[in-house]
Design a protein around this motif. Sequence first.
Motif, PDB file in Angstrom:
ATOM      1  N   GLU A 495       0.686  -1.022  -0.071  1.00 10.15           N
ATOM      2  CA  GLU A 495       0.065   0.127   0.208  1.00 10.15           C
ATOM      3  C   GLU A 495       0.697   1.412   0.005  1.00 10.15           C
ATOM      4  N   ASN A 496       0.608   2.342  -0.711  1.00  8.48           N
ATOM      5  CA  ASN A 496       1.056   3.669  -0.934  1.00  8.48           C
ATOM      6  C   ASN A 496       2.621   3.313  -1.157  1.00  8.48           C
ATOM      7  N   SER A 523      -2.725   4.153  -4.639  1.00  6.21           N
ATOM      8  CA  SER A 523      -3.331   5.110  -3.747  1.00  6.21           C
ATOM      9  C   SER A 523      -2.552   6.235  -3.506  1.00  6.21           C
ATOM     10  N   GLY A 531      -5.247   3.241   1.645  1.00  6.44           N
ATOM     11  CA  GLY A 531      -5.053   3.094   0.322  1.00  6.44           C
ATOM     12  C   GLY A 531      -4.906   1.449   0.136  1.00  6.44           C
ATOM     13  N   ALA A 561      -4.959   0.065  -6.964  1.00 12.49           N
ATOM     14  CA  ALA A 561      -5.874   1.462  -6.978  1.00 12.49           C
ATOM     15  C   ALA A 561      -4.938   2.537  -6.881  1.00 12.49           C
ATOM     16  N   ASP A 565      -9.189   4.531  -1.819  1.00  9.00           N
ATOM     17  CA  ASP A 565      -8.825   3.264  -1.108  1.00  9.00           C
ATOM     18  C   ASP A 565      -9.957   2.056  -1.483  1.00  9.00           C
ATOM     19  N   GLY A 571     -11.557   2.280  -4.947  1.00  5.84           N
ATOM     20  CA  GLY A 571     -10.593   3.000  -5.595  1.00  5.84           C
ATOM     21  C   GLY A 571     -10.455   2.716  -6.937  1.00  5.84           C
TER      22      GLY A 571
END
Length: 645
Positions: A495-496, A523, A531, A561, A565, A571
């Motif tokens: 994530e991120n 994200s 995210g 995404a 999120d 997302g």
Amino acid sequence: MLRKSTVLVFTAVLAAVGAENASAVSVLERAGNPFRTAANNQEFILNKQNVNANQFGLLRTHDFDAKVETQPLVVQGGAGADDLVIVTTMKNQVIGISARTNQRLYEVDLGVEADSNDMDAWGHTPTWGIAATPVIDAATNTLYVVAWMRKNANDNRYRDYKVFALNPMNGAQKSPPVRIFGQSQEGNGCWFNDADAVFTENGQTQQYVYPKLRAGLALTGNNGLVLAFAANGESFQGGRKNPHGFVIAYDTRGLLGQAGFSREPGIFCATAFNNWGAGIWHAGGAPVTEGDMIYVATSNGTSNNGGIDLAESMIKLRFVPGAGGSRPLLQKVDWYKAFLDERTSGDGCLWQDNKTEVSCGRSEINKAGSDWDFGATSPMLIPGSNMLLQGTKDGLIYALNKNDLGHNDRFNKLMFRPPLVASYDGGDVNENWARANRLNASIPCPDPGDVDDGTRNWFLPCSDLRPENNRMHHIHAMAYAKRDAGRGIVYVWGENSQLKSYNFFTAPDTLPTFRAQGSEIASGNMRSPGGMPGGLLSISGRPAATDAIDFNTAIVWGVYAKFGDSNKSFGDSQLVAYDASTILPGGKLRRLFRTGDDHQGGLGLMGKMIPPVVANGRVYVMIYRLAPGTDRVIGSQLKVYGLKS
């Protein structure tokens, strides 16, 4: 009994898959194989020369009137001269589609799904039915599906899981379904679907704790069908109401009605009856199986009292078929606990006045709290080796020895130390980085000279450097490209963060090295943590001389995404393809294709935990469809990509 069925019959036989066309492949289970590498080394149509915006793109779409949470399966040659795509939905539908014509060849409804008002914390899903990716047993031409349904079609208070054995070519039942029910075999008192776990509210009595089957189904090499359950909620509730993680396994011969084989399951409960948690969800990924062995990774709950409460753990089980019609067994063979928990037991943690040396997992008292899920991905077994990998919500990848998991020896039994910081938690950066150092406090830090080359600090928690831009977070998927017996590449997209790749070596104590990364950030418009889920991955390419991928032909596929999120909300997603082997200046992977442009994902609303499926020149991606002006899912859409002409 099936409520409705519209069926066309095909003559294709799964046991003959690939016999006529050695360049074709079927995808019969989550992540493509029982090791969960998400790698297809039999892709002879798509390559690095034709996967580009001019030659490759969207071919067709197929809409569903229910939410899809499961990975599509592909049967090569299952629809006459073309592939059969099998999709299951939250309305307990099993649907077969021709990959070439897009025609819906059959649709079978397994029973009345549950109203999900107490199953979906975010209120996105109106119904809850089939939420775990099915599996196809090629040896018997059987599709195994588990459906969540009401006991009575007009009463949503009481519900059951049932196992169905179907003909994948037409959806017809091969034997009567089996209700999942029973007591665990460890002597710890756990019951699955406990009839006594009920409560009364507003004069209505109903079941208290619901199991949740989200991890994909798996098959052992000795006729075992494996199901791994979490629960609807992870908090302590007391007594018979406690949620537990379960592994349940049937003898497939019994499910098919063969004489002399039980239709009852072996049941393993991951915590004691008085304690709670240790759910198995794997972000939808299936358990790893090898021969008669099963590997599952658990999440939040009680732990730290030896081998009884196994939250935040890797668990190795053996499936033992029943003899003379007796119930099969799940034997606990080994286990590993990733870390000592930060809180010990106290009021509200355990049942009644139980204050034994059992913690509440990485959580606040009486709730899931910090949510550190060790089991945030399915395990991955590196083919031809003893190395078992596990990606976590900590952003770490642990390397375990499948033959000696290590119990409470959190570091000395790891196959390389310290664990790989592949995609780090990006909350409070100083707090989280300090925590990584505490995790590794028992390991001498490498000599500073080992971390000054600008690459090794990607994965050494002992480094003074901080996680990249405070933007690394949970891991929910991994993929592996085997190069030869001793090495391969692991791809992970947290994530991120960006897609990252690492050189992996199967020799003990040989640390991974950072290789290259992608350009897109999952994200990218959100602060971390947040995210979900990062990127979901698969790899395609031609075969090498062994069972490896010809690395020069390998393509890494990801769905992520791009904005927003895909957990609490939705997302805007993108499909992207990278050249797996070419590294551009600056340590970047060479991108071959992506949907959309820099301002939109171009794919649609991301299917939360559904990876892309690559088979025989096509890429299958699932997205959500919302009711106009709402955040309520009214259905899903299958997008099929391939060569335009």
